[in-house]
Design a protein around this motif. Sequence first.
Motif, mmCIF file in Angstrom:
data_model
loop_
_atom_site.group_PDB
_atom_site.id
_atom_site.type_symbol
_atom_site.label_atom_id
_atom_site.label_comp_id
_atom_site.label_asym_id
_atom_site.label_seq_id
_atom_site.Cartn_x
_atom_site.Cartn_y
_atom_site.Cartn_z
ATOM 1 N N ALA A 74 0.823 -1.209 0.000
ATOM 2 C CA ALA A 74 0.000 0.000 0.000
ATOM 3 C C ALA A 74 0.857 1.258 0.000
ATOM 4 N N PHE A 75 2.011 1.190 0.647
ATOM 5 C CA PHE A 75 2.923 2.341 0.650
ATOM 6 C C PHE A 75 3.671 2.489 -0.672
ATOM 7 N N GLN A 76 3.650 1.442 -1.503
ATOM 8 C CA GLN A 76 4.477 1.445 -2.713
ATOM 9 C C GLN A 76 3.689 1.576 -4.006
ATOM 10 N N ILE A 77 2.390 1.912 -3.954
ATOM 11 C CA ILE A 77 1.649 2.057 -5.209
ATOM 12 C C ILE A 77 2.316 3.148 -6.053
ATOM 13 N N GLY A 78 2.421 2.876 -7.342
ATOM 14 C CA GLY A 78 3.083 3.799 -8.249
ATOM 15 C C GLY A 78 4.579 3.607 -8.340
ATOM 16 N N SER A 79 5.121 2.692 -7.544
ATOM 17 C CA SER A 79 6.560 2.404 -7.564
ATOM 18 C C SER A 79 6.779 0.954 -7.964
ATOM 19 N N GLU A 80 7.943 0.694 -8.523
ATOM 20 C CA GLU A 80 8.274 -0.689 -8.851
ATOM 21 C C GLU A 80 8.544 -1.474 -7.569
ATOM 22 N N VAL A 81 8.040 -2.696 -7.543
ATOM 23 C CA VAL A 81 8.100 -3.512 -6.330
ATOM 24 C C VAL A 81 9.150 -4.600 -6.489
ATOM 25 N N SER A 82 10.061 -4.669 -5.537
ATOM 26 C CA SER A 82 11.086 -5.703 -5.518
ATOM 27 C C SER A 82 10.638 -6.850 -4.613
ATOM 28 N N LEU A 83 10.487 -8.027 -5.182
ATOM 29 C CA LEU A 83 10.090 -9.191 -4.381
ATOM 30 C C LEU A 83 11.171 -9.566 -3.380
ATOM 31 N N LYS A 100 17.959 0.059 -22.779
ATOM 32 C CA LYS A 100 17.821 1.061 -21.728
ATOM 33 C C LYS A 100 16.467 0.985 -21.014
ATOM 34 N N GLU A 101 15.587 0.102 -21.467
ATOM 35 C CA GLU A 101 14.260 0.032 -20.874
ATOM 36 C C GLU A 101 14.210 -1.003 -19.743
ATOM 37 N N ILE A 102 13.598 -0.618 -18.636
ATOM 38 C CA ILE A 102 13.466 -1.495 -17.472
ATOM 39 C C ILE A 102 12.329 -2.496 -17.721
ATOM 40 N N THR A 103 12.583 -3.760 -17.403
ATOM 41 C CA THR A 103 11.580 -4.792 -17.671
ATOM 42 C C THR A 103 11.353 -5.752 -16.507
ATOM 43 N N LYS A 104 12.197 -5.749 -15.502
ATOM 44 C CA LYS A 104 12.194 -6.849 -14.532
ATOM 45 C C LYS A 104 11.145 -6.740 -13.435
ATOM 46 N N MET A 105 10.805 -5.526 -12.998
ATOM 47 C CA MET A 105 9.914 -5.379 -11.852
ATOM 48 C C MET A 105 8.543 -4.854 -12.276
ATOM 49 N N ASP A 106 7.522 -5.274 -11.531
ATOM 50 C CA ASP A 106 6.155 -4.813 -11.771
ATOM 51 C C ASP A 106 5.796 -3.696 -10.803
ATOM 52 N N LYS A 107 4.743 -2.971 -11.154
ATOM 53 C CA LYS A 107 4.084 -2.081 -10.208
ATOM 54 C C LYS A 107 2.810 -2.783 -9.738
ATOM 55 N N ILE A 108 2.397 -2.489 -8.519
ATOM 56 C CA ILE A 108 1.204 -3.120 -7.951
ATOM 57 C C ILE A 108 0.225 -2.035 -7.507
ATOM 58 N N TYR A 109 -1.031 -2.221 -7.882
ATOM 59 C CA TYR A 109 -2.087 -1.270 -7.562
ATOM 60 C C TYR A 109 -3.227 -1.982 -6.843
ATOM 61 N N LEU A 156 -1.994 8.193 -5.519
ATOM 62 C CA LEU A 156 -3.431 7.960 -5.477
ATOM 63 C C LEU A 156 -4.072 8.221 -6.843
ATOM 64 N N TRP A 157 -3.674 9.323 -7.460
ATOM 65 C CA TRP A 157 -4.211 9.697 -8.772
ATOM 66 C C TRP A 157 -3.859 8.643 -9.822
ATOM 67 N N GLU A 158 -2.639 8.165 -9.781
ATOM 68 C CA GLU A 158 -2.198 7.135 -10.724
ATOM 69 C C GLU A 158 -2.997 5.846 -10.526
ATOM 70 N N ASN A 159 -3.124 5.397 -9.292
ATOM 71 C CA ASN A 159 -3.880 4.171 -9.003
ATOM 72 C C ASN A 159 -5.331 4.327 -9.447
ATOM 73 N N PHE A 160 -5.922 5.464 -9.122
ATOM 74 C CA PHE A 160 -7.321 5.723 -9.467
ATOM 75 C C PHE A 160 -7.549 5.629 -10.975
ATOM 76 N N LEU A 161 -6.720 6.292 -11.751
ATOM 77 C CA LEU A 161 -6.913 6.312 -13.198
ATOM 78 C C LEU A 161 -6.706 4.933 -13.822
ATOM 79 N N ILE A 162 -5.705 4.219 -13.339
ATOM 80 C CA ILE A 162 -5.407 2.911 -13.931
ATOM 81 C C ILE A 162 -6.517 1.911 -13.615
ATOM 82 N N VAL A 163 -7.031 1.915 -12.394
ATOM 83 C CA VAL A 163 -8.096 0.963 -12.067
ATOM 84 C C VAL A 163 -9.403 1.351 -12.764
ATOM 85 N N GLU A 164 -9.666 2.650 -12.906
ATOM 86 C CA GLU A 164 -10.873 3.066 -13.622
ATOM 87 C C GLU A 164 -10.777 2.725 -15.106
#
Length: 376
Positions: free
Chosen positions: A210-219, A258-267, A293-301
Amino acid sequence: MIPRLLFEEIKSRVLSSNKIIVLYGPRQVGKTTLVRELIRQLPYRALAVNADELPYSNVLSSRDLAQMRLLVEGYELLFIDEAQRIPDVGLNLKILHDALPELKIIATGSSSFELANRTREPLTGRTWTYELYPISVGEMLQEQNTFFVQQRLDELLRFGSYPDTLQLAGAADKVRYLRELSSAYLYKDVLEMASIRYADKLQKMLRLLAFQIGSEVSLNELGNTLGMSKDTVATYIDLLEKAFVIFRLSAFSRNLRKEITKMDKIYFYDLGIRNVLIDNFSPLDLRTDVGALWENFLIVERRKRHAYAGTFTNSYFWRTYTGAELDYVEEANGQLLGFEFKLTSKKAKIPTAWETNYPSAHFELINRDNFISFVR
């Protein structure tokens, strides 16, 4: 009842097809309410059963066609609520459907992984499947105009859009409802059906996410923090996704170095649930996470919009190792769309790396003035 965009689609399917209707979705988003209203409007004599009630569960898990015939005798439509609780529900529904093809069947479930696993193989080719989410902006616009929906934007970012939350008047009641919902229902399917050993770690992990929405998440980082293996973290995330608590967004790349591919974002499917996990319902002008919050809102909508319209797209975020990024990317019908999300900004500059590598791609800034066209 808040009008649901899926209502007419499902009604049409029931009237025109004998396939089984399967409706997934988080708890408390209105699946049962939708189906009961559907039954009220349809010209069929209907039997509604709750899979938690033992007599119904026993019959519908028995593989005994004679018993199932007795149960549905005289009815034209069978509605099974929380169908994932019935052992071997897929096989039993197959037996019933094949023997009584004229019987209309609707089944709902609050955990896609359990109901899907129990229905997928036996019911291949025999179902229409839908997902119902918390109330969408598109559904709100059926009763309110754009002005009034925009006026509720701050409320949606703080308290989310569960039906009950939208209809409660005061902030205190909304928070109380969300706390009860999260404690009583949020983990129920995962804990009951996945045999998770450490319920406390599941909750701690959700709080970290929940603290990391909008950021890439490292497992790896999550695992180290929680004292769990990377594989266990991945399993928990997968189960939470299948229980409609969270969802992932992968990185977009055309194999450029140069493009990052390994980590996902979680919403989160609902921002009220996200905010109750971090215990923060402060007004937007007192928050430091408004952008997330704005990013999560738009993506889920946007996700709701595509699901209800039946449109299929591939969704991503985009970032390079040098720091260039786009909040959201869609790929559909051979077209590439890039979006930047800023709540109040009027202008956004296209990242040079994006424009150089994808010159034919669309680019657009989505802010509070124009977001309606993006999500409806």
